[in-house]
Design a protein around this motif. Structure first.
Motif, PDB file in Angstrom:
ATOM      1  N   GLY A  88     -12.738  84.204  47.581  1.00  0.00           N
ATOM      2  CA  GLY A  88     -11.337  84.604  48.317  1.00  0.00           C
ATOM      3  C   GLY A  88     -10.678  85.439  47.341  1.00  0.00           C
ATOM      4  N   SER A  89     -10.772  85.397  46.157  1.00  0.00           N
ATOM      5  CA  SER A  89     -10.276  86.126  45.227  1.00  0.00           C
ATOM      6  C   SER A  89     -11.013  86.079  43.807  1.00  0.00           C
ATOM      7  N   TYR A  90     -10.263  86.896  42.799  1.00  0.00           N
ATOM      8  CA  TYR A  90     -10.804  87.012  41.526  1.00  0.00           C
ATOM      9  C   TYR A  90      -9.844  87.418  40.703  1.00  0.00           C
ATOM     10  N   TYR A  91     -10.189  87.194  39.144  1.00  0.00           N
ATOM     11  CA  TYR A  91      -9.186  87.900  38.351  1.00  0.00           C
ATOM     12  C   TYR A  91     -10.126  87.674  36.999  1.00  0.00           C
ATOM     13  N   LEU A  92      -9.701  88.791  36.095  1.00  0.00           N
ATOM     14  CA  LEU A  92     -10.590  88.947  35.044  1.00  0.00           C
ATOM     15  C   LEU A  92      -9.717  88.095  33.737  1.00  0.00           C
ATOM     16  N   THR A  93     -10.636  88.052  32.877  1.00  0.00           N
ATOM     17  CA  THR A  93     -10.076  86.895  31.780  1.00  0.00           C
ATOM     18  C   THR A  93      -9.236  87.664  30.620  1.00  0.00           C
ATOM     19  N   ALA A 125     -15.106  87.661  34.570  1.00  0.00           N
ATOM     20  CA  ALA A 125     -14.604  87.548  35.763  1.00  0.00           C
ATOM     21  C   ALA A 125     -14.421  86.078  36.166  1.00  0.00           C
ATOM     22  N   ILE A 126     -13.373  85.634  36.815  1.00  0.00           N
ATOM     23  CA  ILE A 126     -13.290  84.459  37.447  1.00  0.00           C
ATOM     24  C   ILE A 126     -13.199  84.621  38.885  1.00  0.00           C
ATOM     25  N   LEU A 127     -14.315  84.213  39.583  1.00  0.00           N
ATOM     26  CA  LEU A 127     -14.401  84.404  41.057  1.00  0.00           C
ATOM     27  C   LEU A 127     -13.357  82.819  41.551  1.00  0.00           C
ATOM     28  N   VAL A 128     -12.892  82.911  42.414  1.00  0.00           N
ATOM     29  CA  VAL A 128     -11.964  81.952  43.134  1.00  0.00           C
ATOM     30  C   VAL A 128     -12.640  81.831  44.730  1.00  0.00           C
ATOM     31  N   THR A 129     -13.483  80.692  44.779  1.00  0.00           N
ATOM     32  CA  THR A 129     -13.858  80.319  46.203  1.00  0.00           C
ATOM     33  C   THR A 129     -12.678  80.076  47.021  1.00  0.00           C
ATOM     34  N   LYS A 130     -13.098  80.141  48.455  1.00  0.00           N
ATOM     35  CA  LYS A 130     -12.173  79.858  49.481  1.00  0.00           C
ATOM     36  C   LYS A 130     -11.699  78.537  49.466  1.00  0.00           C
ATOM     37  N   LYS A 131     -12.642  77.543  48.835  1.00  0.00           N
ATOM     38  CA  LYS A 131     -12.536  75.988  48.658  1.00  0.00           C
ATOM     39  C   LYS A 131     -11.569  75.947  47.579  1.00  0.00           C
ATOM     40  N   GLY A 132     -11.400  76.898  46.764  1.00  0.00           N
ATOM     41  CA  GLY A 132     -10.627  76.536  45.310  1.00  0.00           C
ATOM     42  C   GLY A 132     -11.291  76.289  44.057  1.00  0.00           C
ATOM     43  N   ARG A 133     -12.644  76.702  43.921  1.00  0.00           N
ATOM     44  CA  ARG A 133     -13.258  76.442  42.897  1.00  0.00           C
ATOM     45  C   ARG A 133     -13.384  77.620  42.282  1.00  0.00           C
ATOM     46  N   TYR A 134     -13.560  77.651  40.964  1.00  0.00           N
ATOM     47  CA  TYR A 134     -13.411  78.625  39.908  1.00  0.00           C
ATOM     48  C   TYR A 134     -14.680  78.771  39.301  1.00  0.00           C
ATOM     49  N   ILE A 135     -15.217  80.064  39.179  1.00  0.00           N
ATOM     50  CA  ILE A 135     -16.821  80.443  38.674  1.00  0.00           C
ATOM     51  C   ILE A 135     -16.605  81.658  37.896  1.00  0.00           C
ATOM     52  N   CYS A 136     -16.982  81.320  36.582  1.00  0.00           N
ATOM     53  CA  CYS A 136     -17.113  82.530  35.567  1.00  0.00           C
ATOM     54  C   CYS A 136     -18.179  83.077  35.685  1.00  0.00           C
ATOM     55  N   TRP A 174     -24.128  92.698  41.101  1.00  0.00           N
ATOM     56  CA  TRP A 174     -23.477  91.858  42.288  1.00  0.00           C
ATOM     57  C   TRP A 174     -22.138  91.425  42.278  1.00  0.00           C
ATOM     58  N   VAL A 175     -21.757  91.284  40.877  1.00  0.00           N
ATOM     59  CA  VAL A 175     -20.309  90.756  40.538  1.00  0.00           C
ATOM     60  C   VAL A 175     -19.569  91.929  41.037  1.00  0.00           C
ATOM     61  N   MET A 176     -19.927  92.999  40.716  1.00  0.00           N
ATOM     62  CA  MET A 176     -18.971  94.187  41.124  1.00  0.00           C
ATOM     63  C   MET A 176     -18.833  94.428  42.588  1.00  0.00           C
ATOM     64  N   ASN A 177     -19.989  94.279  43.273  1.00  0.00           N
ATOM     65  CA  ASN A 177     -20.013  94.349  44.629  1.00  0.00           C
ATOM     66  C   ASN A 177     -18.946  93.149  45.244  1.00  0.00           C
ATOM     67  N   ILE A 178     -19.059  92.126  44.867  1.00  0.00           N
ATOM     68  CA  ILE A 178     -18.119  90.955  45.295  1.00  0.00           C
ATOM     69  C   ILE A 178     -16.686  91.569  45.117  1.00  0.00           C
ATOM     70  N   MET A 179     -16.293  92.031  43.792  1.00  0.00           N
ATOM     71  CA  MET A 179     -14.895  92.280  43.553  1.00  0.00           C
ATOM     72  C   MET A 179     -14.683  93.432  44.456  1.00  0.00           C
ATOM     73  N   LYS A 180     -15.353  94.275  44.691  1.00  0.00           N
ATOM     74  CA  LYS A 180     -15.180  95.452  45.335  1.00  0.00           C
ATOM     75  C   LYS A 180     -14.787  94.843  46.880  1.00  0.00           C
ATOM     76  N   HIS A 181     -15.758  94.103  47.301  1.00  0.00           N
ATOM     77  CA  HIS A 181     -15.406  93.336  48.712  1.00  0.00           C
ATOM     78  C   HIS A 181     -14.094  92.633  49.009  1.00  0.00           C
ATOM     79  N   VAL A 182     -13.891  92.021  47.777  1.00  0.00           N
ATOM     80  CA  VAL A 182     -12.494  91.298  47.755  1.00  0.00           C
ATOM     81  C   VAL A 182     -11.261  92.373  47.978  1.00  0.00           C
ATOM     82  N   ASP A 183     -11.495  93.546  47.213  1.00  0.00           N
ATOM     83  CA  ASP A 183     -10.311  94.346  47.066  1.00  0.00           C
ATOM     84  C   ASP A 183     -10.329  95.065  48.423  1.00  0.00           C
ATOM     85  N   GLU A 184     -11.188  95.407  48.901  1.00  0.00           N
ATOM     86  CA  GLU A 184     -11.139  95.967  50.376  1.00  0.00           C
ATOM     87  C   GLU A 184     -10.700  95.183  51.250  1.00  0.00           C
ATOM     88  N   SER A 185     -11.221  93.747  51.350  1.00  0.00           N
ATOM     89  CA  SER A 185     -10.775  92.849  52.255  1.00  0.00           C
ATOM     90  C   SER A 185      -9.101  92.521  52.348  1.00  0.00           C
TER      91      SER A 185
END
Length: 91
Positions: free
Chosen positions: A46-51, A60-71, A78-89
């Motif tokens: 659902g979102s992300y932020y950098l440490t 980068a800490i990815l935040v899932t739509k269920k509220g879990r935090y994944i480093c 693949w992480v860059m693709n996810i961050m780009k997808h979140v930014d675009e959405s």
């Protein structure tokens, strides 16, 4: 005798204040030490932020739509693709 008590109270007061200020240190809140090793589905994030830059490793800490935090390691493709997808959405 009275001077000794006042001195003891001053020392105890100083010790109590110094322990409070030491525990209230200013530093990074979220640092990652072991990044998640597997790929993730970009639709689950659902979102992300950098440490913080003061952390020992950049992550980068990815935040899932269920509220879990994944480093994760932000330099992986693949992480860059996810961050780009979140930014675009988010637009």
């Amino acid at each position: 005798m009275r001077t000794a008590r006042i001195l003891l109270l001053c020392i105890l007061g100083y010790a109590a204040l110094s322990s409070v200020t030491c525990n209230n240190g200013i530093g990074p809140d979220d640092c990652c030490f072991t990044p998640y090793p597997r790929r993730l589905n970009k639709n689950l994030i659902g979102s992300y932020y950098l440490t913080d830059h003061r952390c020992p490793k950049s992550a980068a800490i990815l935040v899932t739509k269920k509220g879990r935090y994944i480093c994760v390691d932000p330099s992986l493709s693949w992480v860059m693709n996810i961050m780009k997808h979140v930014d675009e959405s988010s637009f």
